[in-house]
Design a protein around this motif. Structure first.
Motif, PDB file in Angstrom:
ATOM      1  N   VAL A  54      77.811 -20.548  74.945  1.00  0.00           N
ATOM      2  CA  VAL A  54      76.775 -21.274  75.674  1.00  0.00           C
ATOM      3  C   VAL A  54      75.934 -22.081  74.697  1.00  0.00           C
ATOM      4  O   VAL A  54      75.637 -23.261  74.921  1.00  0.00           O
ATOM      5  N   ALA A  55      75.575 -21.438  73.572  1.00  0.00           N
ATOM      6  CA  ALA A  55      74.733 -22.099  72.582  1.00  0.00           C
ATOM      7  C   ALA A  55      75.435 -23.334  72.033  1.00  0.00           C
ATOM      8  O   ALA A  55      74.825 -24.392  71.839  1.00  0.00           O
ATOM      9  N   LEU A  56      76.737 -23.202  71.842  1.00  0.00           N
ATOM     10  CA  LEU A  56      77.538 -24.317  71.336  1.00  0.00           C
ATOM     11  C   LEU A  56      77.494 -25.491  72.314  1.00  0.00           C
ATOM     12  O   LEU A  56      77.288 -26.642  71.913  1.00  0.00           O
ATOM     13  N   GLY A  57      77.662 -25.183  73.592  1.00  0.00           N
ATOM     14  CA  GLY A  57      77.582 -26.227  74.607  1.00  0.00           C
ATOM     15  C   GLY A  57      76.220 -26.892  74.601  1.00  0.00           C
ATOM     16  O   GLY A  57      76.102 -28.104  74.770  1.00  0.00           O
ATOM     17  N   LEU A  58      75.182 -26.074  74.397  1.00  0.00           N
ATOM     18  CA  LEU A  58      73.829 -26.635  74.407  1.00  0.00           C
ATOM     19  C   LEU A  58      73.586 -27.543  73.203  1.00  0.00           C
ATOM     20  O   LEU A  58      72.817 -28.496  73.295  1.00  0.00           O
ATOM     21  N   VAL A  59      74.224 -27.243  72.065  1.00  0.00           N
ATOM     22  CA  VAL A  59      74.078 -28.131  70.912  1.00  0.00           C
ATOM     23  C   VAL A  59      74.585 -29.511  71.290  1.00  0.00           C
ATOM     24  O   VAL A  59      73.933 -30.526  71.037  1.00  0.00           O
ATOM     25  N   LEU A  60      75.742 -29.537  71.969  1.00  0.00           N
ATOM     26  CA  LEU A  60      76.298 -30.830  72.363  1.00  0.00           C
ATOM     27  C   LEU A  60      75.409 -31.536  73.359  1.00  0.00           C
ATOM     28  O   LEU A  60      75.085 -32.709  73.219  1.00  0.00           O
ATOM     29  N   CYS A  61      74.992 -30.780  74.397  1.00  0.00           N
ATOM     30  CA  CYS A  61      74.343 -31.504  75.483  1.00  0.00           C
ATOM     31  C   CYS A  61      72.847 -31.646  75.243  1.00  0.00           C
ATOM     32  O   CYS A  61      72.270 -32.674  75.597  1.00  0.00           O
ATOM     33  N   ILE A 206      91.113  -5.957  70.440  1.00  0.00           N
ATOM     34  CA  ILE A 206      91.964  -7.135  70.632  1.00  0.00           C
ATOM     35  C   ILE A 206      91.165  -8.241  71.310  1.00  0.00           C
ATOM     36  O   ILE A 206      91.190  -9.404  70.897  1.00  0.00           O
ATOM     37  N   LEU A 207      90.385  -7.849  72.343  1.00  0.00           N
ATOM     38  CA  LEU A 207      89.585  -8.846  73.055  1.00  0.00           C
ATOM     39  C   LEU A 207      88.565  -9.498  72.123  1.00  0.00           C
ATOM     40  O   LEU A 207      88.277 -10.686  72.235  1.00  0.00           O
ATOM     41  N   TYR A 208      88.037  -8.707  71.193  1.00  0.00           N
ATOM     42  CA  TYR A 208      87.093  -9.271  70.236  1.00  0.00           C
ATOM     43  C   TYR A 208      87.744 -10.399  69.446  1.00  0.00           C
ATOM     44  O   TYR A 208      87.154 -11.466  69.269  1.00  0.00           O
ATOM     45  N   PHE A 209      88.986 -10.149  69.021  1.00  0.00           N
ATOM     46  CA  PHE A 209      89.658 -11.186  68.224  1.00  0.00           C
ATOM     47  C   PHE A 209      90.020 -12.395  69.084  1.00  0.00           C
ATOM     48  O   PHE A 209      89.920 -13.534  68.627  1.00  0.00           O
ATOM     49  N   VAL A 210      90.440 -12.147  70.339  1.00  0.00           N
ATOM     50  CA  VAL A 210      90.727 -13.269  71.237  1.00  0.00           C
ATOM     51  C   VAL A 210      89.470 -14.115  71.401  1.00  0.00           C
ATOM     52  O   VAL A 210      89.474 -15.345  71.282  1.00  0.00           O
ATOM     53  N   ASN A 211      88.350 -13.413  71.632  1.00  0.00           N
ATOM     54  CA  ASN A 211      87.067 -14.083  71.819  1.00  0.00           C
ATOM     55  C   ASN A 211      86.699 -14.911  70.589  1.00  0.00           C
ATOM     56  O   ASN A 211      86.329 -16.082  70.695  1.00  0.00           O
ATOM     57  N   SER A 212      86.844 -14.297  69.411  1.00  0.00           N
ATOM     58  CA  SER A 212      86.480 -15.014  68.190  1.00  0.00           C
ATOM     59  C   SER A 212      87.371 -16.228  67.993  1.00  0.00           C
ATOM     60  O   SER A 212      86.896 -17.303  67.591  1.00  0.00           O
ATOM     61  N   GLY A 213      88.672 -16.052  68.286  1.00  0.00           N
ATOM     62  CA  GLY A 213      89.597 -17.178  68.144  1.00  0.00           C
ATOM     63  C   GLY A 213      89.206 -18.325  69.053  1.00  0.00           C
ATOM     64  O   GLY A 213      89.139 -19.486  68.641  1.00  0.00           O
ATOM     65  N   LEU A 214      88.878 -17.981  70.317  1.00  0.00           N
ATOM     66  CA  LEU A 214      88.459 -19.007  71.268  1.00  0.00           C
ATOM     67  C   LEU A 214      87.193 -19.701  70.789  1.00  0.00           C
ATOM     68  O   LEU A 214      87.042 -20.919  70.906  1.00  0.00           O
ATOM     69  N   LEU A 215      86.273 -18.898  70.230  1.00  0.00           N
ATOM     70  CA  LEU A 215      85.010 -19.469  69.769  1.00  0.00           C
ATOM     71  C   LEU A 215      85.270 -20.495  68.671  1.00  0.00           C
ATOM     72  O   LEU A 215      84.712 -21.594  68.681  1.00  0.00           O
ATOM     73  N   ALA A 262      79.688 -28.702  78.148  1.00  0.00           N
ATOM     74  CA  ALA A 262      78.820 -27.555  77.903  1.00  0.00           C
ATOM     75  C   ALA A 262      79.061 -26.486  78.956  1.00  0.00           C
ATOM     76  O   ALA A 262      79.093 -25.281  78.658  1.00  0.00           O
ATOM     77  N   ALA A 263      79.253 -26.916  80.212  1.00  0.00           N
ATOM     78  CA  ALA A 263      79.500 -25.956  81.283  1.00  0.00           C
ATOM     79  C   ALA A 263      80.822 -25.239  81.068  1.00  0.00           C
ATOM     80  O   ALA A 263      80.919 -24.020  81.258  1.00  0.00           O
ATOM     81  N   ALA A 264      81.845 -25.979  80.646  1.00  0.00           N
ATOM     82  CA  ALA A 264      83.152 -25.356  80.422  1.00  0.00           C
ATOM     83  C   ALA A 264      83.059 -24.316  79.301  1.00  0.00           C
ATOM     84  O   ALA A 264      83.586 -23.207  79.418  1.00  0.00           O
ATOM     85  N   PHE A 265      82.360 -24.667  78.218  1.00  0.00           N
ATOM     86  CA  PHE A 265      82.165 -23.698  77.130  1.00  0.00           C
ATOM     87  C   PHE A 265      81.477 -22.438  77.658  1.00  0.00           C
ATOM     88  O   PHE A 265      81.903 -21.318  77.398  1.00  0.00           O
ATOM     89  N   ALA A 266      80.392 -22.650  78.414  1.00  0.00           N
ATOM     90  CA  ALA A 266      79.647 -21.508  78.944  1.00  0.00           C
ATOM     91  C   ALA A 266      80.546 -20.646  79.814  1.00  0.00           C
ATOM     92  O   ALA A 266      80.476 -19.412  79.777  1.00  0.00           O
ATOM     93  N   GLY A 307      75.080 -23.491  63.324  1.00  0.00           N
ATOM     94  CA  GLY A 307      73.798 -22.818  63.545  1.00  0.00           C
ATOM     95  C   GLY A 307      73.781 -22.088  64.873  1.00  0.00           C
ATOM     96  O   GLY A 307      73.195 -21.014  64.982  1.00  0.00           O
ATOM     97  N   ALA A 308      74.442 -22.677  65.902  1.00  0.00           N
ATOM     98  CA  ALA A 308      74.441 -22.039  67.210  1.00  0.00           C
ATOM     99  C   ALA A 308      74.964 -20.610  67.124  1.00  0.00           C
ATOM    100  O   ALA A 308      74.420 -19.691  67.721  1.00  0.00           O
ATOM    101  N   VAL A 309      76.044 -20.424  66.336  1.00  0.00           N
ATOM    102  CA  VAL A 309      76.635 -19.088  66.225  1.00  0.00           C
ATOM    103  C   VAL A 309      75.667 -18.147  65.502  1.00  0.00           C
ATOM    104  O   VAL A 309      75.398 -17.030  65.959  1.00  0.00           O
ATOM    105  N   TYR A 310      75.119 -18.638  64.372  1.00  0.00           N
ATOM    106  CA  TYR A 310      74.209 -17.772  63.614  1.00  0.00           C
ATOM    107  C   TYR A 310      72.953 -17.472  64.422  1.00  0.00           C
ATOM    108  O   TYR A 310      72.457 -16.344  64.425  1.00  0.00           O
ATOM    109  N   GLY A 311      72.431 -18.491  65.093  1.00  0.00           N
ATOM    110  CA  GLY A 311      71.220 -18.282  65.888  1.00  0.00           C
ATOM    111  C   GLY A 311      71.439 -17.224  66.954  1.00  0.00           C
ATOM    112  O   GLY A 311      70.621 -16.324  67.134  1.00  0.00           O
ATOM    113  N   THR A 312      72.565 -17.324  67.661  1.00  0.00           N
ATOM    114  CA  THR A 312      72.863 -16.349  68.704  1.00  0.00           C
ATOM    115  C   THR A 312      72.945 -14.948  68.118  1.00  0.00           C
ATOM    116  O   THR A 312      72.349 -14.002  68.655  1.00  0.00           O
TER     117      THR A 312
END
Lengths: 382, 308
Positions: A54-61, A206-215, A262-266, A307-312
């Motif tokens: 979500v934070a990543l999408g917000l950086v863009l928008c 496994i889901l953690y790694f899938v999530n990180s990969g997607l991120l 941004a919505a798709a990322f969220a 920064g979005a990742v670190y901030g979150t």
């Protein structure tokens, strides 16, 4: 500002420093954290990282496009609910729900005297359709909102208030229509994905790694957008909207695109949240979570994808630490954070990094301070 | 949905719900008045508006406790003292907040929004720590209890009437202040052209500060009136903030008449629908209609033509 001739540096997909940054993030979330944290803490970090989408999408928008949406919880929630509906249907197979008066429908529907599955639940019987809908529903919704507002040149604070109102409406609707949505408790008791138990520690890993990969994939996509002509138009639009319009660009379409992305990322974040945490509830849709997601971006630096990742991560770790030991102090801390980040550090962590660490690094590595003059993609919009 | 009621019953339902809607209208209008000044005139988004209101409510509650404990003779009129105090306390806090925070952010409206949200979180936690997480209610003086029977099925509560009277007075006071006083003229001048207003000798910073303070003070009075019809908790302000903003935006930001009209429309629609549909659906439909209309007509119901 120094006007430079267009060098290869400007058009390249990533500058050397950005490649280093993304490698550091990848190393952190793919190697360091999994190696040092136990399964419970890792799952917690995985949950935080879903907010980073979500934070990543917000950086863009917001950071680049200057559109502040206070309703990102809508899309996070829609994505999460789509996933949860699929998982819930799988968990409430006829065999699992024999004791209900209508077997084969989710338990909360049975408690609310529903006798058949509502029509909008039907597509969620198929995994393929679910995956499509996770992205499609929030993006289309964002397109609808964005088209209605931006085509009429509504922006700024009005857009913020209206998105906030929509978040409130959606929450009231979900809470009020208990039989169709699970009400205030949300959709709980999710068990398996295609027969694979998502509640075990190994599945969560496994889901953690899938999530990180997607991120990381999303960061790269956002980086691509930022570097492309589109990203430049967005920044130009944020700073001097009329000039961009008079140059012949359709300002509204660019805004709609940024908002939809941004919505798709969220939505991806929301779906991964449901998978990792095992439930979805309206408390992730409404006004409070939506505005909290903005603060993640603000703390990380509204102009910095990394920064979005670190901030979150930072805000959430602080939240967990504080609310475990001093629950009373957390809201004071969060409130102060909102005020401080706006008044003192408008560019967040990335801003601090750029003004203090960067010159230091440059001095240590090159002994040539002139290189640091590069501006941080412009100051925040007035 | 009308089938099971007779015509007479329907009339009384509409009258009763209409009256409930009028009370809701008074509350909306009182809350929106402060915001219409702050947001409509100054363009500042104050997300902590609800918390200023709750501050007024807590001041009233403290007055109620104090008068019932120490000055029982003055209980019948404590409410008026409480309201003045609520105005002063909320207004003073408003002036302080403007001086410390808002004035540095006039050029960044979106950032003001975030900063005032932070302020609202701090205030909420402050109320929770000081007054406790439970909701508190004030003891109304004797003359405010009970209701007036109009016909044998229609009854009107006195406290509701009182709130309505209060709203009328305050609305008139605000209108007079905005359109008939020197201060109002200065405020409007600053809104229309800040640089020019400064050039003709208006102290724009001072006007900003007191405008914000008065807006917050009116929120305090709204909170004070609010205690007469409901109880107050630390997070009560947050429940109303979206409605209030929608009222102001729907009305057309810089227009007092628009604010009144939109508060009336929204409250009546919600209250009458609430009887026939469940409360949550009534609220969803009302808000959806408002958002829908705003998408078609973003400038709101009434527009003040200002060259910017």
């Amino acid at each position: 500002m120094v006007i430079r001739s267009k060098s290869a540096d400007d058009t390249a997909f990533m500058k050397p420093l950005e490649i280093v940054s993304i490698l550091i993030i990848a190393a952190l979330i793919l190697v360091v954290l999994p190696a040092t944290l136990d399964a419970f803490r890792l799952n917690l970090v995985g949950k935080y990282l879903t907010y980073a989408f979500v934070a990543l999408g917000l950086v863009l928008c917001w950071g680049f496009g200057g559109i502040l949406s206070l309703g990102q919880g809508i899309f996070f929630g829609l994505g999460g609910y789509c996933m949860a509906m699929y998982l819930k249907l799988e968990a409430s197979s006829v065999a699992n729900t024999k004791i209900q008066s209508t077997p084969g429908i989710p338990d909360f529907m049975d408690w609310n005297q529903l006798t058949e599955l509502p029509f909008f639940w039907l597509p969620f019987k198929s995994l393929t359709l679910t995956v499509i809908l996770i992205i499609a529903v929030p993006t289309l919704f964002a397109f609808f909102i964005g088209a209605a507002m931006f085509k009429r040149r509504v922006g700024g604070v009005y857009f913020a208030i209206i998105t906030q109102a929509i978040a409130a409406i959606l929450t009231i609707l979900i809470v009020g229509r208990q039989g169709y949505t699970g009400g205030i408790n949300g959709i709980t008791d999710l068990r398996t994905l295609q027969g694979w138990d998502i509640r075990t520690d190994s599945a969560k890993q496994i889901l953690y790694f899938v999530n990180s990969g997607l991120l990381i994939a999303c960061i790269l996509l956002a980086q691509y957008v930022k570097r492309s002509k589109l990203g430049r138009v967005l920044v130009a639009m944020r700073d001097k909207e009329d000039r961009v319009r008079f140059s012949g660009y359709s300002v509204a379409n660019f805004k709609i695109f940024a908002f939809c992305l941004a919505a798709a990322f969220a939505a991806i974040g929301g779906a991964m949240f449901t998978l990792q945490v095992g439930f979805m509830s309206p408390s992730f849709v409404g006004i409070v979570p939506s505005i909290e997601m903005v603060i993640y971006t603000a703390v990380g630096g509204r102009l910095s994808l990394f920064g979005a990742v670190y901030g979150t991560l930072l805000v959430n770790v602080a939240k967990t630490a504080f609310s475990e030991s001093f629950p009373e102090l957390w809201l004071f801390g969060l409130g102060a954070l909102f005020i401080a980040v706006v008044m003192v550090f408008p560019n967040g962590l990335a801003g601090i990094y750029h003004s203090y660490v960067d010159p230091l690094v440059a001095r240590l590595t090159r002994r040539r301070p002139a290189e640091t003059e590069q501006p941080l993609h412009g100051a925040p919009a007035e | 949905m009308f089938g099971e009621y007779s015509l007479g019953e329907l009339t009384s339902i509409f009258v009763m719900q209409g009256f409930a809607g009028l009370i809701l209208f008074s509350v909306f209008l009182l809350m929106a008045l402060g915001l219409a000044i702050i947001f409509g005139q100054m363009g500042v988004i104050n997300m902590a508006h609800g918390e200023f209101m709750i501050l007024g409510a807590y001041v009233t509650w403290m007055c109620s406790t104090f008068f019932h404990g120490y000055l029982p003779a003055l209980v019948p009129i404590y409410f008026f003292i409480a309201m003045i105090l609520a105005f002063l306390v909320s207004g003073a806090l408003g002036v302080a907040v403007e001086w410390l925070m808002i004035r540095r952010l006039y050029k960044r409206p979106l950032d003001t929004l975030l900063a005032t949200w932070g302020l609202s979180l701090i205030l909420q936690q402050f109320y929770r720590s000081v007054f406790g997480p439970r909701e508190v209610g004030v003891e109304l003086p004797q003359w405010m209890l009970g209701s007036l029977p109009v016909t044998d099925v229609i009854e009107i509560q006195i406290n509701g009437l009182f709130v309505m009277a209060l709203t009328t007075i305050i609305t008139i006071a605000v209108a007079v202040m905005m359109y008939r006083s020197r201060w109002g003229m200065q405020v409007r001048a600053v809104v229309q052209n800040r640089v020019m207003a400064g050039a003709v000798g208006i102290n724009t910073e001072k006007v900003d500060r007191y405008t914000f303070g008065i807006g917050c003070g009116i929120a305090g009075i709204a909170g004070s009136a609010f205690t007469m019809i409901g109880s107050t908790g630390p997070t009560a302000g947050q429940l109303y903030i979206v409605d209030t903003f929608l009222v102001v935006v729907f009305g057309g930001a810089a227009s007092l008449a628009g604010t009144i009209a939109s508060a009336f429309t929204i409250s009546q629609a919600q209250s009458i629908m609430e009887f026939f549909l469940s409360g949550s659906i009534a609220k969803v439909l009302t808000l959806l209609a408002v958002v829908g209309i705003l998408m078609l007509r973003p400038q709101g119901l009434f527009v003040l033509k200002v060259r910017r």
